[in-house]
Write a protein that holds these residues in place. Structure first.
Motif, PDB file in Angstrom:
ATOM      1  N   ALA A 136     -53.905   0.119  53.887  1.00  0.00           N
ATOM      2  CA  ALA A 136     -55.157  -0.095  54.610  1.00  0.00           C
ATOM      3  C   ALA A 136     -56.056   1.122  54.546  1.00  0.00           C
ATOM      4  CB  ALA A 136     -54.857  -0.450  56.071  1.00  0.00           C
ATOM      5  N   ASN A 137     -55.482   2.278  54.294  1.00  0.00           N
ATOM      6  CA  ASN A 137     -56.251   3.525  54.340  1.00  0.00           C
ATOM      7  C   ASN A 137     -57.171   3.708  53.149  1.00  0.00           C
ATOM      8  OD1 ASN A 137     -54.951   4.312  56.756  1.00  0.00           O
ATOM      9  ND2 ASN A 137     -53.198   5.064  55.597  1.00  0.00           N
ATOM     10  N   ASN A 138     -56.970   2.941  52.078  1.00  0.00           N
ATOM     11  CA  ASN A 138     -57.754   3.138  50.864  1.00  0.00           C
ATOM     12  C   ASN A 138     -58.795   2.047  50.626  1.00  0.00           C
ATOM     13  OD1 ASN A 138     -56.134   5.403  50.293  1.00  0.00           O
ATOM     14  ND2 ASN A 138     -54.584   4.105  49.311  1.00  0.00           N
ATOM     15  N   ILE A 139     -59.062   1.245  51.637  1.00  0.00           N
ATOM     16  CA  ILE A 139     -60.025   0.146  51.485  1.00  0.00           C
ATOM     17  C   ILE A 139     -61.357   0.564  52.089  1.00  0.00           C
ATOM     18  CG2 ILE A 139     -60.466  -2.287  51.926  1.00  0.00           C
ATOM     19  CD1 ILE A 139     -57.453  -2.628  52.447  1.00  0.00           C
ATOM     20  N   SER A 140     -62.398   0.512  51.303  1.00  0.00           N
ATOM     21  CA  SER A 140     -63.711   0.979  51.761  1.00  0.00           C
ATOM     22  C   SER A 140     -64.357  -0.014  52.714  1.00  0.00           C
ATOM     23  CB  SER A 140     -64.643   1.187  50.557  1.00  0.00           C
ATOM     24  OG  SER A 140     -65.017  -0.066  49.994  1.00  0.00           O
ATOM     25  N   PRO A 288     -54.391   1.027  61.280  1.00  0.00           N
ATOM     26  CA  PRO A 288     -55.103   2.285  60.986  1.00  0.00           C
ATOM     27  C   PRO A 288     -55.704   2.900  62.245  1.00  0.00           C
ATOM     28  CG  PRO A 288     -55.761   0.532  59.477  1.00  0.00           C
ATOM     29  CD  PRO A 288     -54.955  -0.118  60.555  1.00  0.00           C
ATOM     30  N   LYS A 289     -55.680   4.221  62.293  1.00  0.00           N
ATOM     31  CA  LYS A 289     -56.220   4.934  63.449  1.00  0.00           C
ATOM     32  C   LYS A 289     -57.648   5.414  63.234  1.00  0.00           C
ATOM     33  CE  LYS A 289     -51.755   6.755  65.052  1.00  0.00           C
ATOM     34  NZ  LYS A 289     -50.993   7.983  65.407  1.00  0.00           N
ATOM     35  N   PHE A 290     -58.108   5.416  61.982  1.00  0.00           N
ATOM     36  CA  PHE A 290     -59.406   6.027  61.711  1.00  0.00           C
ATOM     37  C   PHE A 290     -60.562   5.131  62.136  1.00  0.00           C
ATOM     38  CE2 PHE A 290     -58.128   3.868  57.756  1.00  0.00           C
ATOM     39  CZ  PHE A 290     -59.243   3.083  57.489  1.00  0.00           C
ATOM     40  N   LYS A 291     -61.687   5.766  62.429  1.00  0.00           N
ATOM     41  CA  LYS A 291     -62.916   5.070  62.785  1.00  0.00           C
ATOM     42  C   LYS A 291     -63.612   4.662  61.494  1.00  0.00           C
ATOM     43  CE  LYS A 291     -66.805   5.622  65.968  1.00  0.00           C
ATOM     44  NZ  LYS A 291     -67.791   6.591  66.472  1.00  0.00           N
ATOM     45  N   ASP A 292     -64.052   3.422  61.438  1.00  0.00           N
ATOM     46  CA  ASP A 292     -64.563   2.878  60.176  1.00  0.00           C
ATOM     47  C   ASP A 292     -65.815   3.596  59.686  1.00  0.00           C
ATOM     48  OD1 ASP A 292     -64.439   0.864  58.080  1.00  0.00           O
ATOM     49  OD2 ASP A 292     -66.265   0.069  58.975  1.00  0.00           O
TER      50      ASP A 292
END
Length: 338
Positions: A136-140, A288-292
């Motif tokens: 999931a971390n590599n999807i733009s 995922p923890k990151f903000k989009d």
């Protein structure tokens, strides 16, 4: 035809005809007992009420508290819907009701998208679950929203829709309505945007800003929160609604579609990872923890919302709460101090 009602509560259309009943109001007896708007819908039955979640894949005892909370949320929503919306019969516009639902066939899940409640990362997770991506971390952001990798439920024929509604695990993630609203405003109007500024911004500034300068009218940039709220509350809006601030009751129809899992943005990570266990996701897949986008911005918290609400009059704050009243009721959110 969208669900609508001739009943109004403080000037806001009530899509389920439940506001007067829920308030135990002074509405005349004949109005309270008149036929529910849902009786207009005939001939189609949605899946039966709640069925127990399959917890076969859940490992370890650390999920006990989250599971207990989940059962309470499901029971609360079901009780609300049973009390104020006893009819489960619909007309043939089922395709409209499921238009926000994404399908993942491998793990047999249906996800109703609520913007500004973790939806971008949920779409990333669905892409991984379906085998479209390894991580999931590599999807733009553009792949998530414009890649058209995921199918929606309304793209199937009626048999395909009914089968999935009955057999798949249906889930939804919601958020405090005022936080979601302010988050949408910040995202769409406080940053450059090639769609929302010219389409919404120009119309809002033209109608609600006195003596607007030529540049603002030309670009639609710089919409103020108070102007945005004036647009939201206007029954004659110069431009239509948008999914980013539409009520969840009209996006996902929680009293008509029986969601098996109700997650909340306020407990997003733990709810999401518990759900992934429930559906048998790969053990290494975590939410995922990151903000989009706009990762440097402060997250829209209760305190941030409070600052924005200061720009409104007391009447505007009350009317904004009224606008999202059903969402507050359905998902047991505490009403803001207006």
């Amino acid at each position: 035809m969208a669900i609508s009602s001739s009943r109004h509560w403080q000037g806001r259309t009530d899509p389920f005809g439940v506001i007067a009943a829920s308030l135990g109001s002074r509405v005349p007896e004949q109005q309270r007992t008149s036929e529910s708007p849902l009786s207009w819908f005939r001939g189609v039955y949605l899946p039966p009420a709640l069925h127990p979640l399959n917890k076969t894949f859940v490992k370890g005892g650390e999920w006990q508290d989250i599971d207990s909370t989940q059962e309470k949320r499901r029971a609360f929503l079901q009780d609300f819907c049973r009390k104020y919306n006893s009819r489960k019969k619909l007309q043939s516009h089922l395709v409209h009701l499921v238009s926000r639902i994404y399908v993942e066939d491998r793990h047999k899940v249906l996800y109703c998208e609520v913007p500004k409640a973790g939806c971008s990362n949920w779409k990333r997770v669905l892409m991984v679950l379906s085998g479209l991506a390894a991580s999931a971390n590599n999807i733009s952001h553009d792949d998530v929203h414009y890649g058209k990798h995921l199918r929606k439920l309304d793209s199937y024929d009626l048999k395909g829709i009914y089968t999935r509604l009955n057999m798949y695990t249906k889930f939804i993630f919601v958020r405090d309505p005022m936080e979601r609203l302010v988050s949408a405003f910040r995202d769409k109007f406080e940053h450059p945007n090639s769609y929302y500024h010219p389409v919404f911004g120009k119309a809002i500034i033209k109608k609600y800003r006195h003596n607007a300068d030529e540049e603002a009218l030309k670009t639609g940039s710089g919409v103020k929160f108070k102007e945005f709220i004036q647009y939201l509350l206007d029954s004659h809006r110069p431009v239509g609604m948008d999914i980013h601030w539409e009520q969840v009751s009209k996006l996902c129809y929680p009293c008509l579609i029986n969601y098996d899992f109700i997650g909340k943005f306020e407990t997003l990570e733990e709810d999401a990872n518990y759900f992934l266990q429930l559906v048998g996701a790969p053990a290494n897949l975590k939410f995922p923890k990151f903000k989009d986008r706009h990762s440097s911005d402060e997250r829209t918290s209760t305190e941030v919302v409070r600052q924005y609400l200061k720009e409104l009059s007391k009447e505007e704050r009350q009317l904004t709460y009224d606008f999202y009243y059903l969402d507050y009721l359905m998902f047991n959110y505490t009403s803001p101090l207006v």
